[in-house]
Design a protein around this motif. Sequence first.
Motif, mmCIF file in Angstrom:
data_model
loop_
_atom_site.group_PDB
_atom_site.id
_atom_site.type_symbol
_atom_site.label_atom_id
_atom_site.label_comp_id
_atom_site.label_asym_id
_atom_site.label_seq_id
_atom_site.Cartn_x
_atom_site.Cartn_y
_atom_site.Cartn_z
ATOM 1 N N ALA A 68 0.836 -1.203 0.000
ATOM 2 C CA ALA A 68 0.000 0.000 0.000
ATOM 3 C C ALA A 68 0.864 1.245 0.000
ATOM 4 C CB ALA A 68 -0.928 -0.007 1.194
ATOM 5 N N GLY A 69 2.060 1.152 0.606
ATOM 6 C CA GLY A 69 2.970 2.296 0.649
ATOM 7 C C GLY A 69 3.383 2.722 -0.743
ATOM 8 N N ILE A 70 3.704 1.739 -1.580
ATOM 9 C CA ILE A 70 4.089 2.034 -2.963
ATOM 10 C C ILE A 70 2.939 2.784 -3.631
ATOM 11 C CG2 ILE A 70 4.494 0.979 -5.231
ATOM 12 C CD1 ILE A 70 5.833 -1.349 -3.652
ATOM 13 N N ALA A 71 1.748 2.280 -3.353
ATOM 14 C CA ALA A 71 0.579 2.839 -4.013
ATOM 15 C C ALA A 71 0.364 4.290 -3.637
ATOM 16 C CB ALA A 71 -0.640 2.018 -3.634
ATOM 17 N N LEU A 72 0.611 4.631 -2.390
ATOM 18 C CA LEU A 72 0.263 5.977 -1.935
ATOM 19 C C LEU A 72 1.388 6.986 -2.138
ATOM 20 C CD1 LEU A 72 -1.555 4.886 1.307
ATOM 21 C CD2 LEU A 72 -2.588 6.089 -0.613
ATOM 22 N N SER A 73 2.611 6.482 -2.416
ATOM 23 C CA SER A 73 3.765 7.362 -2.361
ATOM 24 C C SER A 73 3.714 8.516 -3.362
ATOM 25 C CB SER A 73 5.042 6.546 -2.574
ATOM 26 O OG SER A 73 4.998 5.977 -3.865
ATOM 27 N N GLY A 74 3.034 8.358 -4.469
ATOM 28 C CA GLY A 74 3.077 9.434 -5.459
ATOM 29 C C GLY A 74 1.776 10.197 -5.595
ATOM 30 N N LEU A 75 0.929 10.175 -4.580
ATOM 31 C CA LEU A 75 -0.362 10.868 -4.712
ATOM 32 C C LEU A 75 -0.184 12.364 -4.915
ATOM 33 C CD1 LEU A 75 -2.845 9.240 -2.217
ATOM 34 C CD2 LEU A 75 -3.031 9.470 -4.670
ATOM 35 N N VAL A 76 -0.953 12.914 -5.827
ATOM 36 C CA VAL A 76 -0.854 14.347 -6.134
ATOM 37 C C VAL A 76 -1.978 15.058 -5.393
ATOM 38 C CG1 VAL A 76 -0.864 16.024 -8.015
ATOM 39 C CG2 VAL A 76 -0.069 13.697 -8.437
ATOM 40 N N PRO A 77 -1.687 16.095 -4.573
ATOM 41 C CA PRO A 77 -2.749 16.787 -3.862
ATOM 42 C C PRO A 77 -3.747 17.372 -4.851
ATOM 43 C CG PRO A 77 -0.573 17.586 -3.166
ATOM 44 C CD PRO A 77 -0.369 16.669 -4.324
ATOM 45 N N PHE A 103 1.525 -10.392 -7.860
ATOM 46 C CA PHE A 103 2.129 -9.268 -7.131
ATOM 47 C C PHE A 103 2.537 -8.178 -8.123
ATOM 48 C CE2 PHE A 103 4.329 -8.479 -2.943
ATOM 49 C CZ PHE A 103 4.877 -7.239 -3.266
ATOM 50 N N ALA A 104 3.183 -8.590 -9.236
ATOM 51 C CA ALA A 104 3.603 -7.617 -10.256
ATOM 52 C C ALA A 104 2.371 -6.949 -10.869
ATOM 53 C CB ALA A 104 4.429 -8.311 -11.337
ATOM 54 N N ALA A 105 1.335 -7.758 -11.131
ATOM 55 C CA ALA A 105 0.096 -7.215 -11.719
ATOM 56 C C ALA A 105 -0.492 -6.148 -10.794
ATOM 57 C CB ALA A 105 -0.910 -8.337 -11.948
ATOM 58 N N TYR A 106 -0.446 -6.412 -9.504
ATOM 59 C CA TYR A 106 -0.979 -5.464 -8.516
ATOM 60 C C TYR A 106 -0.217 -4.132 -8.602
ATOM 61 C CZ TYR A 106 -2.343 -3.420 -4.071
ATOM 62 O OH TYR A 106 -2.822 -2.571 -3.119
ATOM 63 N N ASN A 107 1.120 -4.225 -8.629
ATOM 64 C CA ASN A 107 1.935 -3.002 -8.700
ATOM 65 C C ASN A 107 1.680 -2.221 -9.984
ATOM 66 O OD1 ASN A 107 4.699 -2.632 -6.776
ATOM 67 N ND2 ASN A 107 3.446 -4.433 -6.468
ATOM 68 N N GLN A 108 1.551 -2.939 -11.089
ATOM 69 C CA GLN A 108 1.264 -2.267 -12.363
ATOM 70 C C GLN A 108 -0.098 -1.571 -12.303
ATOM 71 O OE1 GLN A 108 1.535 -5.474 -15.141
ATOM 72 N NE2 GLN A 108 3.716 -5.791 -14.796
ATOM 73 N N ALA A 109 -1.057 -2.248 -11.659
ATOM 74 C CA ALA A 109 -2.413 -1.699 -11.564
ATOM 75 C C ALA A 109 -2.412 -0.391 -10.773
ATOM 76 C CB ALA A 109 -3.335 -2.724 -10.898
ATOM 77 N N VAL A 110 -1.630 -0.358 -9.701
ATOM 78 C CA VAL A 110 -1.572 0.860 -8.887
ATOM 79 C C VAL A 110 -0.941 1.996 -9.695
ATOM 80 C CG1 VAL A 110 -0.572 1.880 -6.814
ATOM 81 C CG2 VAL A 110 -1.498 -0.450 -6.736
ATOM 82 N N GLN A 111 0.168 1.666 -10.386
ATOM 83 C CA GLN A 111 0.846 2.683 -11.217
ATOM 84 C C GLN A 111 -0.138 3.243 -12.257
ATOM 85 O OE1 GLN A 111 3.894 4.189 -11.060
ATOM 86 N NE2 GLN A 111 5.240 3.050 -12.397
ATOM 87 N N CYS A 112 -0.877 2.344 -12.876
ATOM 88 C CA CYS A 112 -1.811 2.730 -13.941
ATOM 89 C C CYS A 112 -2.957 3.575 -13.370
ATOM 90 C CB CYS A 112 -2.337 1.450 -14.598
ATOM 91 S SG CYS A 112 -3.528 1.749 -15.893
ATOM 92 N N ALA A 113 -3.507 3.158 -12.235
ATOM 93 C CA ALA A 113 -4.625 3.908 -11.631
ATOM 94 C C ALA A 113 -4.178 5.324 -11.290
ATOM 95 C CB ALA A 113 -5.127 3.174 -10.385
ATOM 96 N N ALA A 168 3.886 11.249 -11.407
ATOM 97 C CA ALA A 168 5.264 10.874 -11.072
ATOM 98 C C ALA A 168 5.304 9.362 -10.898
ATOM 99 C CB ALA A 168 5.677 11.561 -9.773
ATOM 100 N N PRO A 169 5.917 8.646 -11.859
ATOM 101 C CA PRO A 169 5.902 7.182 -11.741
ATOM 102 C C PRO A 169 6.642 6.716 -10.495
ATOM 103 C CG PRO A 169 7.108 7.897 -13.723
ATOM 104 C CD PRO A 169 6.611 9.126 -13.045
ATOM 105 N N SER A 170 6.106 5.668 -9.865
ATOM 106 C CA SER A 170 6.779 5.134 -8.678
ATOM 107 C C SER A 170 7.509 3.848 -9.050
ATOM 108 C CB SER A 170 5.769 4.883 -7.568
ATOM 109 O OG SER A 170 4.657 4.213 -8.069
ATOM 110 N N ALA A 171 8.430 3.443 -8.175
ATOM 111 C CA ALA A 171 9.101 2.154 -8.365
ATOM 112 C C ALA A 171 8.055 1.058 -8.206
ATOM 113 C CB ALA A 171 10.194 1.987 -7.330
ATOM 114 N N MET A 172 8.322 -0.086 -8.836
ATOM 115 C CA MET A 172 7.415 -1.218 -8.676
ATOM 116 C C MET A 172 8.196 -2.368 -8.039
ATOM 117 S SD MET A 172 5.001 -0.985 -12.072
ATOM 118 C CE MET A 172 6.200 -0.628 -13.348
ATOM 119 N N ALA A 173 7.469 -3.376 -7.575
ATOM 120 C CA ALA A 173 8.133 -4.458 -6.844
ATOM 121 C C ALA A 173 7.477 -5.781 -7.172
ATOM 122 C CB ALA A 173 8.034 -4.193 -5.345
#
Length: 425
Positions: free
Chosen positions: A11-20, A329-339, A352-357
């Motif tokens: 979830a941290g990866i997912a939230l790290s690049g949120l734009v206000p 797991f990879a699919a999940y990370n890609q989905a977060v980046q895409c969303a 701002a793209p984030s790292a994936m894992a």
Amino acid sequence: MSRRRILHGLAGIALSGLVPGIGRASRGAHVVIIGGGFAGGACATWLKRLDPRLRVTLVERNRSFPTGFFCNTAVAGLRPFSCIRSGPVGLAARGVSVRIASVVDIDPVARRIRLADGTVLSADALVVAPGIDMRLEAIPGFGPEEAARNPPAWPGSESALATVRARLRTLPEGGTIAVVAPPAPYRCPPGPYERVSLFAHYLRRCNPRAKILILDAKDAFSKQALFQEAWGHLYAGMIEWHGRQDGATAREIDQVAGTVLTASGERVYADWVHVIPAQRAGRLAQHAGLCAPSGWIDVQASDLSIDGLEHVYALGDAVQLQPMPKSAFAAYNQAVQCARAIVASFAGAAHAPSAMANTCYSLVGRHYAFSVSSRYEVSAQEGLAVANAATQLSPLAAGQDVRQREAHEAEQLYRHLRRECFNTE
Ligand SMILES: Cc1cc2nc3c(=O)[nH]c(=O)nc-3n(C[C@H](O)[C@H](O)[C@H](O)COP(=O)(O)OP(=O)(O)OC[C@H]3O[C@@H](n4cnc5c(N)ncnc54)[C@H](O)[C@@H]3O)c2cc1C
């Protein structure tokens, strides 16, 4: 980054690049997602989480299906099929409009899709996540008819998995299974070797003189040293692996005679030939002309968009994003980046793209697992390719406590992904 941090950092990866302020311009925008597996389910979840005002429609042809993740444990009888059953209908509680229907056509330029009943859906953004298809023309003698009788179950339907389980249980006393392993890339790189391990787990107790031969189209495989060490400890003398360099690649299969003709010209006899064929992106993606000559969809790592199409994205096992493997797991990370990218683009904000894992656990016995974890930086200099930043493998010669802890972590990860992607326990 330790495996534990990767696991708990989903979830941290997912939230790290949120734009206000994101979401200001998205009122009423409609995102249509094709495919309600791990990739599509995670994307729907994160789109609604990041911007509840978005209209999100997810179209999935099956109300429920077995997950690939942990399907080997069900085949080996370590858990009932009911424990790996999932589906997207629970996502309705998150505000997602879930349609159980087959998509028969995509117009990626107009961002319109047609369902089997003739309904047409239009989207402001389209996300394509149809999973994989088997290349049933790849090995002569293993076509659609043979695959229906002797399914790869990767994972396919519950009845396909049950057929594999029944074949395992009815193997003659002291019999031989030949497992034909696919060339890369394919869904879940360590999956065939996990399956073989769990076959051995069952056979060691019920048919201890049985043998498993792996005939591989590759020179090496994921977590090879860890698997081979575990096979020596747990299933000594039961499993033999032969790679491409040994001429073991299958060239022709005769299911009736139970033979595999290999590249070296040898004819290998087995009581059961279990084939995991070469793979490509789901049929719909091919039909819509979205695939590169490789058979997979090429996407940008920064946002999972497809080059040359506006607001059309693809995710999960259907895409080729080397060196990321095809895993839930990879699919999940890609989905977060895409969303995040979709929400930013509707808001007119920079993404701002984030790292994936990725972390892949493999179970080789009931309480025995190991893993590989990687973190992938998205590098603008490399044309937004994925750069493999760090990979960590479980140690060799570790104690049972370490293997048992990893088996527990695998279970935790599975539950977490089911909650995130399907809203099911
Ligand atoms: C043996 C095995 C072990 C595995 N172990 C692990 C593991 O330990 N860890 C891990 O992370 N991953 C594991 N995986 C991999 C994981 O299951 C996949 O990576 C994951 O399912 C990919 O998700 P996806 O959404 O891309 O594809 P899928 O889960 O296949 O979802 C695609 C969905 O699209 C739907 N669809 C396709 N075409 C249409 C259409 N025309 N209309 C409507 N719907 C459509 C399909 O019905 C399907 O539900 C394993 C897989 C296998 C086979």
